[in-house]
Design a protein around this motif. Structure first.
Motif, short mmCIF file in Angstrom:
data_model
loop_
_atom_site.label_atom_id
_atom_site.label_comp_id
_atom_site.label_asym_id
_atom_site.label_seq_id
_atom_site.Cartn_x
_atom_site.Cartn_y
_atom_site.Cartn_z
N ASP A 1 0.85 -1.18 0.00
CA ASP A 1 0.00 0.00 0.00
C ASP A 1 0.89 1.23 0.00
N TRP B 1 -10.16 0.43 4.33
CA TRP B 1 -9.12 0.99 3.45
C TRP B 1 -9.62 2.27 2.82
N ARG C 1 -5.47 1.70 8.63
CA ARG C 1 -5.18 0.97 7.40
C ARG C 1 -4.28 -0.23 7.69
N TRP D 1 -8.30 -5.43 0.59
CA TRP D 1 -7.70 -4.43 1.47
C TRP D 1 -8.54 -4.16 2.72
N GLU E 1 -5.38 7.44 10.76
CA GLU E 1 -5.88 6.71 9.60
C GLU E 1 -4.85 5.71 9.09
#
Length: 244
Positions: free
Chosen positions: A110, A203, A124, A199, A120
């Motif tokens: 990613d 995500w 993730r 994901w 955040e």
């Protein structure tokens, strides 16, 4: 840029993270958020020390800046993939398509563009860690039969892919994309559906990450968008499995 510090609690760490960035303030803040989430964290400020730390720590996840002294993040990721299957999140100050493609092509899972919210970023990472990190040993018996598409065999128990009887070396994310597509081969998967399946629902980011991984997957399977046997493009919608 000012980053707010977060006081870490003292539970026993259960996961290991390596934060690699030569911007000390940012590295410290990301580390503090991860420590609060019960990660054991190590920080490295350049490419060579990042590789040394990765060998010593055996991290579950690496947060890796592209612009590093010594060795840049692309080369660090390339060398890291020789001995580690840690999740890798690339950090870049340049929101350009070429940075994204190059980073993902050398094995990153990613990417995040600076500036970003550390909260955040941690969310993730948590979503990524819900996916299997290493191939699972199916034991003496296998529960799920391989999925077969012509010469392509996909074994989701052992996370192995064979093409014409020969093993295909897929990254963890490439395998997860293929596993999702092959789980419902007649379905056309939108990019959003693949993002959620691979994901995770939490995500966030540009959905071109799906196209990049599909492109790498096709090359390894000997496919292309014009003449695809295994991964087919449905224009304006997304992707589905081909018949082989």
């Amino acid at each position: 840029m000012h980053y707010e510090q977060v006081t870490a609690t003292e539970p026993t760490p259960s996961l290991r993270a390596l934060v690699v960035d030569d911007e000390t303030a940012l590295a410290d803040v990301v580390a503090s958020y991860l420590k609060r989430e019960q990660f054991e964290v190590r920080i490295a400020a350049d490419g060579p020390s990042a590789l040394t730390a990765a060998r010593e720590l055996d991290p579950d996840v690496v947060i890796l800046d592209i612009g590093l002294p010594g060795l840049d993040g692309i080369e660090v990721c390339r060398q890291l993939r020789v001995f580690s299957d840690a999740y890798v999140v690339m950090l870049t100050a340049r929101d350009t398509e070429i940075d994204t493609i190059v980073g993902l092509s050398v094995g990153a899972d990613d990417y995040v563009t600076k500036p970003f919210s550390p909260r955040e970023l941690v969310a993730r990472i948590r979503a990524m860690l819900r996916r299997p990190r290493r191939p699972q040993d199916p034991g003496p018996t296998t529960g799920t039969p391989p999925r077969v598409f012509g010469d392509l065999h996909i074994d989701t128990d052992s996370r192995q892919t064979l093409l014409g009887g020969a093993p295909i070396m897929l990254t963890r994310t490439e395998f997860d994309v293929l596993a999702a597509l092959s789980s419902r081969p007649r379905q056309v998967w939108t990019r959003h559906q693949l993002l959620e399946a691979v994901w995770g629902e939490s995500w966030f980011g540009n959905d071109n990450v799906v196209d990049v991984h599909v492109g790498h997957l096709r090359r390894k399977l000997g496919d292309n968008s014009a003449e695809s046997r295994y991964v087919t493009t449905v224009r304006g919608v997304g992707y589905r499995m081909g018949e082989g």
